[in-house]
Design an enzyme around this catalytic site. Structure first.
Site: not given
Ligand code: FAD
Length: 478
Positions: A306, A360, A383
């Site tokens: 890194w 990360w 991450w």
């Molecule tokens: C680098 C990175 C960091 C992230 N950090 C977080 C975080 O700290 N907290 C968090 O809740 N999500 C995190 N996510 C996952 C995801 O981005 C968010 O859950 C999502 O954008 C929330 O928006 P939404 O409620 O409209 O999702 P929607 O698309 O409506 O999905 C419904 C629910 O499904 C769950 N979900 C969806 N995608 C993911 C995913 N990839 N991983 C885990 N759960 C998911 C969430 O609870 C979300 O509210 C991260 C993703 C990345 C790539």
């Protein structure tokens, strides 16, 4: 009537609340309690945006309890001492709470449960947060899953999610014991109101969560499978902070989605439930691999080359001044609203960990402080996925090109124009890569960086070269 303490944590709701329900079913007068003890979260005490949300969510919970004849008592201090003092002062015979899964909190809760039971109290904990708790799903060999698809297949084969339970219409009240401190004494809300703009986007609390779910089911759900990757549209539910703080049960979300299943919605509903599955998978991984918020899931990355980040580059990334518009738009959306679209989280993460080759952990820590949905399980999974170091991760050699990502997922440049308004005057083709149009950039957006802080081609080549060196040192890596 005997008394039970109901210890609220990330379950800030009255509907579908098994701990509260257990107190009522057991014939107890519930004494609702919230204890602020950030040092008990180990290295991951909630960040500033989470605290700002929590302040409002506690306020909302307090209001709904009072409407029903009860009240929330707030305390600051070590959880076990506070609970013991309250047991003595109220004469409580039982203590109920809903489980958390962060490693430091799991350990704390185990200690507290043992100590209180030794004192002869009836102590029970419940699942309020997940569709399936982490230890209920395992491979045929009895080991934890490391790959999402088989995890989700096993989860779907065995899940029995609870029915929804309405919030109790009224609650018995108890005046015994200390009243607790004021919400302001928890010092959760920022002293300077940098969070002011958040609240035009969000309504923390149970009512806000129900409204968000209703809006999703009536709107974005109908195109979810197609639009969920479009940051320029309202294409997702925005339920993540509500789910994190337990303002709504995941199983209520599933039941509500299922109720709207009809011809034409099935694929969208299946996709939305599968996304909730990633949240379950994140908790599964965190429980079984508790060291992963700080350490690579894949230890072969431990010696990875890194780049120690310069203060200036890290500040430029955090502030949305990298010169890469889709990256800057995401980081400014985060700063302004406390949330960032999932597709853009992947793009900003890829730029940091691959083009900039920054560990990360730096990105995870920034998100931890600035996201209103900051969640140890999902943030760690996200991450490590982006960086290529995680379970079932995007391989490190898959480097997102932020220009083609912007062209594909923000084809009209509307998301960029919204969050990087100085680029709104540029014609659409120039918005995703303005350095290719230096004269236009100089005329229309003289304050925007003229070049990315890390050139896309050079950054990608250097990342792939570092990856090649790492594979030579640790050849078994995929
Ligand atoms: C680098 C990175 C960091 C992230 N950090 C977080 C975080 O700290 N907290 C968090 O809740 N999500 C995190 N996510 C996952 C995801 O981005 C968010 O859950 C999502 O954008 C929330 O928006 P939404 O409620 O409209 O999702 P929607 O698309 O409506 O999905 C419904 C629910 O499904 C769950 N979900 C969806 N995608 C993911 C995913 N990839 N991983 C885990 N759960 C998911 C969430 O609870 C979300 O509210 C991260 C993703 C990345 C790539």
């Amino acid at each position: 009537m005997a008394t039970a303490l109901v210890w609220f944590r990330n379950d800030l709701r009255l509907a579908d609340n098994p701990a509260l329900q257990a107190a009522l079913d057991g014939g107890y007068t519930p004494v609702p309690v919230y204890i602020h003890a950030p040092s008990e979260h180990g290295e991951w005490a909630p960040g500033a945006a989470s605290n700002a949300w929590l302040h409002r969510s506690l306020d909302a919970l307090s209001g709904t309890l009072e409407e029903r004849g009860s009240r929330l008592r707030l305390f600051v201090g070590p959880s076990l001492d506070t609970l013991e003092t309250l047991v003595a002062a109220t004469g409580a015979e039982a203590v109920f709470w809903n489980r958390r899964y962060e490693p430091a909190l799991e350990q704390r809760d185990t200690r507290i449960k043992k100590a209180l039971r030794q004192q002869g109290l009836h102590v029970e904990s419940f699942n309020s947060a997940l569709l399936l708790e982490p230890w209920t799903v395992s491979t045929k060999q009895g080991t934890p899953f490391r790959v999402f698809t088989p995890f989700w297949k096993a989860a779907l084969a065995q899940w029995r999610i609870p029915a929804c339970e309405a919030a109790p219409a009224s609650l018995p009240s108890s005046d015994a014991g200390p009243a607790g401190v004021s919400l302001d004494a928890l010092k959760l809300a920022p002293a300077l109101d940098w969070d002011r703009a958040f609240w035009t986007h969000w309504q923390p609390g149970e009512a806000g969560a129900e409204d968000a779910l209703e809006a999703f089911v009536e709107g974005a759900l109908h195109a979810y499978a197609d639009d969920r990757d479009r940051p320029d549209r309202i294409g997702t539910s925005r339920l993540s902070p509500h789910l994190h703080f337990g303002e709504i049960a995941a199983w209520r979300v599933v039941h509500t989605l299922e109720e709207s299943r009809r011809a034409g919605t099935a694929a969208h509903i299946d996709t939305a439930i599968k996304e909730l599955g990633w949240r379950e998978f994140a908790h599964h991984l965190l429980h079984h691999f508790p060291e992963t918020p700080a350490s690579n899931f894949n230890p072969r990355f431990d010696g990875f080359d890194w780049t120690p980040p310069s203060r200036a580059d890290l500040d430029a990334w955090r502030a949305g001044r990298t010169g890469v518009p889709i990256v800057d738009a995401g980081l400014r959306e985060l700063w302004t609203t406390g949330w960032m679209h999932n597709r853009v989280r992947m793009i900003v993460g890829s730029y940091l960990t691959k083009h900039m080759r920054v560990h990360w952990r730096h990105g995870a820590e920034w998100f931890w402080d600035t996201l209103v949905d900051a969640d140890l399980a999902s943030n760690t999974l996200g991450w490590q996925w982006v960086a290529g170091t995680g379970a079932d991760a995007a391989p490190y050699f898959r480097v997102f090109n932020p220009v083609t990502q912007a062209e594909k997922f923000d084809p009209d440049g509307a998301y960029i124009a919204r969050w990087v308004p100085e680029l709104a005057a540029l014609p659409v083709p120039a918005r995703s890569a303005p350095w290719r149009f230096p004269e236009l950039l100089r005329d229309c957006a003289p304050d925007y960086p003229t070049h990315p802080i890390v050139d896309l081609a050079k950054g990608r080549d250097a990342a792939l070269e570092a990856y090649r060196r790492q594979r030579e040192r640790a050849p078994a890596t995929g």
